[in-house]
Design a protein around this motif. Structure first.
Motif, PDB file in Angstrom:
ATOM      1  N   THR A  96       6.497  -1.972  -1.402  1.00 38.67           N
ATOM      2  CA  THR A  96       6.908  -0.564  -1.335  1.00 38.67           C
ATOM      3  C   THR A  96       6.208   0.258  -2.414  1.00 38.67           C
ATOM      4  O   THR A  96       5.655   1.331  -2.141  1.00 38.67           O
ATOM      5  CB  THR A  96       8.441  -0.450  -1.479  1.00 38.67           C
ATOM      6  N   GLU A  97       6.222  -0.237  -3.636  1.00 42.87           N
ATOM      7  CA  GLU A  97       5.593   0.483  -4.748  1.00 42.87           C
ATOM      8  C   GLU A  97       4.095   0.651  -4.541  1.00 42.87           C
ATOM      9  O   GLU A  97       3.545   1.737  -4.748  1.00 42.87           O
ATOM     10  CB  GLU A  97       5.879  -0.235  -6.063  1.00 42.87           C
ATOM     11  N   GLN A  98       3.427  -0.427  -4.137  1.00 42.63           N
ATOM     12  CA  GLN A  98       1.972  -0.370  -3.967  1.00 42.63           C
ATOM     13  C   GLN A  98       1.566   0.573  -2.828  1.00 42.63           C
ATOM     14  O   GLN A  98       0.593   1.310  -2.949  1.00 42.63           O
ATOM     15  CB  GLN A  98       1.413  -1.773  -3.733  1.00 42.63           C
TER      16      GLN A  98
ATOM     17  N   ALA B  75      -0.727   3.925  -3.272  1.00 36.43           N
ATOM     18  CA  ALA B  75      -2.023   3.968  -2.597  1.00 36.43           C
ATOM     19  C   ALA B  75      -2.110   5.019  -1.499  1.00 36.43           C
ATOM     20  O   ALA B  75      -3.180   5.600  -1.276  1.00 36.43           O
ATOM     21  CB  ALA B  75      -2.344   2.596  -2.012  1.00 36.43           C
ATOM     22  N   LEU B  76      -1.000   5.273  -0.800  1.00 35.93           N
ATOM     23  CA  LEU B  76      -1.069   6.108   0.405  1.00 35.93           C
ATOM     24  C   LEU B  76      -0.221   7.372   0.371  1.00 35.93           C
ATOM     25  O   LEU B  76      -0.310   8.185   1.293  1.00 35.93           O
ATOM     26  CB  LEU B  76      -0.677   5.272   1.630  1.00 35.93           C
ATOM     27  N   ASN B  77       0.619   7.531  -0.633  1.00 36.69           N
ATOM     28  CA  ASN B  77       1.489   8.709  -0.712  1.00 36.69           C
ATOM     29  C   ASN B  77       2.091   9.022   0.661  1.00 36.69           C
ATOM     30  O   ASN B  77       1.899  10.114   1.210  1.00 36.69           O
ATOM     31  CB  ASN B  77       0.713   9.904  -1.263  1.00 36.69           C
TER      32      ASN B  77
ATOM     33  N   TYR C  69      -3.505   9.881   4.936  1.00 36.72           N
ATOM     34  CA  TYR C  69      -4.681   9.058   4.657  1.00 36.72           C
ATOM     35  C   TYR C  69      -5.261   8.469   5.945  1.00 36.72           C
ATOM     36  O   TYR C  69      -6.461   8.242   6.054  1.00 36.72           O
ATOM     37  CB  TYR C  69      -4.314   7.937   3.680  1.00 36.72           C
ATOM     38  N   PHE C  70      -4.419   8.237   6.933  1.00 34.96           N
ATOM     39  CA  PHE C  70      -4.842   7.588   8.173  1.00 34.96           C
ATOM     40  C   PHE C  70      -5.472   8.538   9.194  1.00 34.96           C
ATOM     41  O   PHE C  70      -5.956   8.087  10.237  1.00 34.96           O
ATOM     42  CB  PHE C  70      -3.647   6.892   8.833  1.00 34.96           C
TER      43      PHE C  70
END
Length: 102
Positions: free
Chosen positions: A9-11, A15-17, A47-48
């Motif tokens: 969850t944190e990562q 990385a993706l906000n 981001y996607f």
């Protein structure tokens, strides 16, 4: 929340906000003693927007390169905000073919 679930969850948040994020530990639905072996990700991020599905999954696989040495299954559902609005949810995970506990 399990340690691995919290870590994922944190990562992903960093990385993706994401505008929407679900990290579900589904290990209890599967056979075997591992308690942090099966996870489902639902990630909605700007981001996607210009990435193909395969590139979204490659990004997440690279992000969790080390973690995937310890995770047996990682279901990824990656959406742009517009896709998420149209889908209005991610599919359910399939039953474990290795001997479901349910």
């Amino acid at each position: 929340m399990s340690d691995m679930q919290q870590h994922l969850t944190e990562q992903l948040s960093i990385a993706l906000n994401p505008v929407h994020l679900e990290v579900t530990n589904e290990s209890n639905n599967h056979s075997g003693p591992a308690t942090e072996s099966h996870f489902k990700l639902v990630v909605v991020s700007d981001y996607f927007i210009d990435l193909k599905l395969i590139d979204r999954h490659r990004f997440i696989n690279q992000l969790f390169k080390e973690e995937l040495n310890h995770i047996h299954a990682l279901a990824m559902h990656t959406y742009t905000p517009d896709e998420w609005e149209m889908k209005n949810g991610a599919p359910d995970s399939p039953k474990c073919s290795g001997g479901s506990k349910s």
